[in-house]
Design a protein around this motif. Structure first.
Motif, PDB file in Angstrom:
ATOM      1  N   PRO A 190       0.821  -1.222   0.000  1.00 35.59           N
ATOM      2  CA  PRO A 190       0.000   0.000   0.000  1.00 35.59           C
ATOM      3  C   PRO A 190       0.854   1.272   0.000  1.00 35.59           C
ATOM      4  O   PRO A 190       1.662   1.492   0.888  1.00 35.59           O
ATOM      5  CB  PRO A 190      -0.800  -0.133   1.297  1.00 35.59           C
ATOM      6  N   GLY A 191       0.715   2.047  -1.052  1.00 35.38           N
ATOM      7  CA  GLY A 191       1.375   3.338  -1.131  1.00 35.38           C
ATOM      8  C   GLY A 191       2.782   3.349  -1.679  1.00 35.38           C
ATOM      9  O   GLY A 191       3.352   4.420  -1.905  1.00 35.38           O
ATOM     10  N   THR A 192       3.386   2.190  -1.938  1.00 35.68           N
ATOM     11  CA  THR A 192       4.756   2.188  -2.448  1.00 35.68           C
ATOM     12  C   THR A 192       5.061   0.871  -3.159  1.00 35.68           C
ATOM     13  O   THR A 192       4.212  -0.035  -3.229  1.00 35.68           O
ATOM     14  CB  THR A 192       5.769   2.420  -1.311  1.00 35.68           C
ATOM     15  N   PHE A 193       6.264   0.750  -3.686  1.00 36.40           N
ATOM     16  CA  PHE A 193       6.650  -0.463  -4.412  1.00 36.40           C
ATOM     17  C   PHE A 193       8.173  -0.515  -4.524  1.00 36.40           C
ATOM     18  O   PHE A 193       8.870   0.473  -4.263  1.00 36.40           O
ATOM     19  CB  PHE A 193       6.028  -0.477  -5.815  1.00 36.40           C
ATOM     20  N   ASN A 194       8.677  -1.676  -4.931  1.00 36.78           N
ATOM     21  CA  ASN A 194      10.083  -1.842  -5.294  1.00 36.78           C
ATOM     22  C   ASN A 194      10.159  -2.494  -6.663  1.00 36.78           C
ATOM     23  O   ASN A 194       9.305  -3.311  -7.027  1.00 36.78           O
ATOM     24  CB  ASN A 194      10.819  -2.711  -4.266  1.00 36.78           C
ATOM     25  N   ILE A 195      11.177  -2.122  -7.430  1.00 37.36           N
ATOM     26  CA  ILE A 195      11.371  -2.699  -8.759  1.00 37.36           C
ATOM     27  C   ILE A 195      12.819  -3.164  -8.910  1.00 37.36           C
ATOM     28  O   ILE A 195      13.723  -2.649  -8.249  1.00 37.36           O
ATOM     29  CB  ILE A 195      11.024  -1.703  -9.879  1.00 37.36           C
ATOM     30  N   GLY A 196      13.008  -4.142  -9.778  1.00 42.57           N
ATOM     31  CA  GLY A 196      14.360  -4.655 -10.013  1.00 42.57           C
ATOM     32  C   GLY A 196      14.345  -5.690 -11.118  1.00 42.57           C
ATOM     33  O   GLY A 196      13.444  -5.707 -11.964  1.00 42.57           O
ATOM     34  N   SER A 197      15.331  -6.586 -11.103  1.00 39.74           N
ATOM     35  CA  SER A 197      15.412  -7.589 -12.163  1.00 39.74           C
ATOM     36  C   SER A 197      16.175  -8.824 -11.694  1.00 39.74           C
ATOM     37  O   SER A 197      16.887  -8.799 -10.684  1.00 39.74           O
ATOM     38  CB  SER A 197      16.103  -7.017 -13.405  1.00 39.74           C
ATOM     39  N   PHE A 198      16.003  -9.905 -12.441  1.00 40.22           N
ATOM     40  CA  PHE A 198      16.801 -11.119 -12.346  1.00 40.22           C
ATOM     41  C   PHE A 198      17.423 -11.378 -13.717  1.00 40.22           C
ATOM     42  O   PHE A 198      16.817 -11.063 -14.750  1.00 40.22           O
ATOM     43  CB  PHE A 198      15.944 -12.344 -12.010  1.00 40.22           C
ATOM     44  N   ASP A 199      18.603 -11.979 -13.747  1.00 36.15           N
ATOM     45  CA  ASP A 199      19.151 -12.483 -15.000  1.00 36.15           C
ATOM     46  C   ASP A 199      18.341 -13.695 -15.447  1.00 36.15           C
ATOM     47  O   ASP A 199      17.779 -14.423 -14.625  1.00 36.15           O
ATOM     48  CB  ASP A 199      20.613 -12.899 -14.833  1.00 36.15           C
ATOM     49  N   ASN A 245      17.969  -4.379  -7.474  1.00 32.91           N
ATOM     50  CA  ASN A 245      16.944  -3.378  -7.175  1.00 32.91           C
ATOM     51  C   ASN A 245      17.303  -2.091  -7.893  1.00 32.91           C
ATOM     52  O   ASN A 245      18.464  -1.711  -7.969  1.00 32.91           O
ATOM     53  CB  ASN A 245      16.835  -3.127  -5.667  1.00 32.91           C
ATOM     54  N   PHE A 246      16.280  -1.409  -8.430  1.00 31.00           N
ATOM     55  CA  PHE A 246      16.523  -0.205  -9.219  1.00 31.00           C
ATOM     56  C   PHE A 246      16.139   1.095  -8.512  1.00 31.00           C
ATOM     57  O   PHE A 246      16.644   2.166  -8.881  1.00 31.00           O
ATOM     58  CB  PHE A 246      15.745  -0.268 -10.540  1.00 31.00           C
TER      59      PHE A 246
END
Length: 203
Positions: free
Chosen positions: A44-53, A80-81
């Motif tokens: 709620p109200g936020t997020f995290n973004i990133g990636s995997f190979d 994490n970005f």
């Protein structure tokens, strides 16, 4: 005698034509280092973004169409970005812990293709230009579930390009950390957004 010879020649031409039409052209593709699965986890109200190979050396194509293969996702490749550099290790360490991916016991996730069919659907969440529906077994944290998603797949000029957008429910793989909506400030949505970006070259 002449008639027999002409008939034999005609039969040979027809047989050659028939077999040529059904020759199977098989190819194998290896993914390059730009291949990633981008993720977005929200609360709620936020997020995290990133990636995997994403890795693979056994993607099989037949007559210009991918039909089998396995993608491997090394969990330790998680990035994490959006967080400041001093906070990234804290988040990534927690995501690799037993609360989430449990990387010590399960260092990899895998997706094994079990079917690819033409796609002409209207899923507004799908990537633009999606032309195939991909089905496969996704194994993570020791559990396997079948998933499917629309994907844009282009196999041409010895190059493979694939893009897809879809969601997975992490609780289906037993990832139940922070899933209670009543826990204010400690609730993470079960659905995780995935944006798959694949690039490979013919062996």
């Amino acid at each position: 005698m002449k008639t027999i010879i002409l008939s034999a020649i005609a039969a040979t031409i027809l047989w050659t034509g028939c077999t040529t039409d059904h020759v199977t052209q098989k190819s194998q593709y290896v993914l390059d280092q730009t291949s990633v699965a981008e993720w977005k986890g929200s609360m709620p109200g936020t997020f995290n973004i990133g990636s995997f190979d994403v890795e693979s050396e056994d993607l099989q194509a037949e007559n210009g169409r991918i039909n089998s293969g396995t993608f491997i996702i090394p969990i330790a490749s998680i990035k994490n970005f959006n967080l400041p550099d001093d906070l990234k290790p804290q988040l990534l360490g927690h995501l690799q812990s037993a609360d989430f991916f449990n990387v010590v016991l399960f260092p990899e996730a895998t997706f094994k293709i079990t079917g690819i069919a033409p796609y002409a659907g209207t899923d507004t969440a799908a990537v633009v230009g999606a032309n195939y529906l991909v089905t496969g077994d996704f194994t993570m944290i020791g559990k396997t579930n079948t998933i499917n998603f629309p994907a844009k797949i282009d196999v041409s000029n010895d190059k493979l390009l694939t893009e897809a957008k879809f969601k997975i429910n992490r609780t289906l793989w037993g990832m139940n950390y922070a899933t209670d909506p009543k826990a204010e400030g400690h609730y993470i949505y079960s659905d995780v957004d995935i944006h798959l970006k694949i690039s490979g070259t013919k062996k």
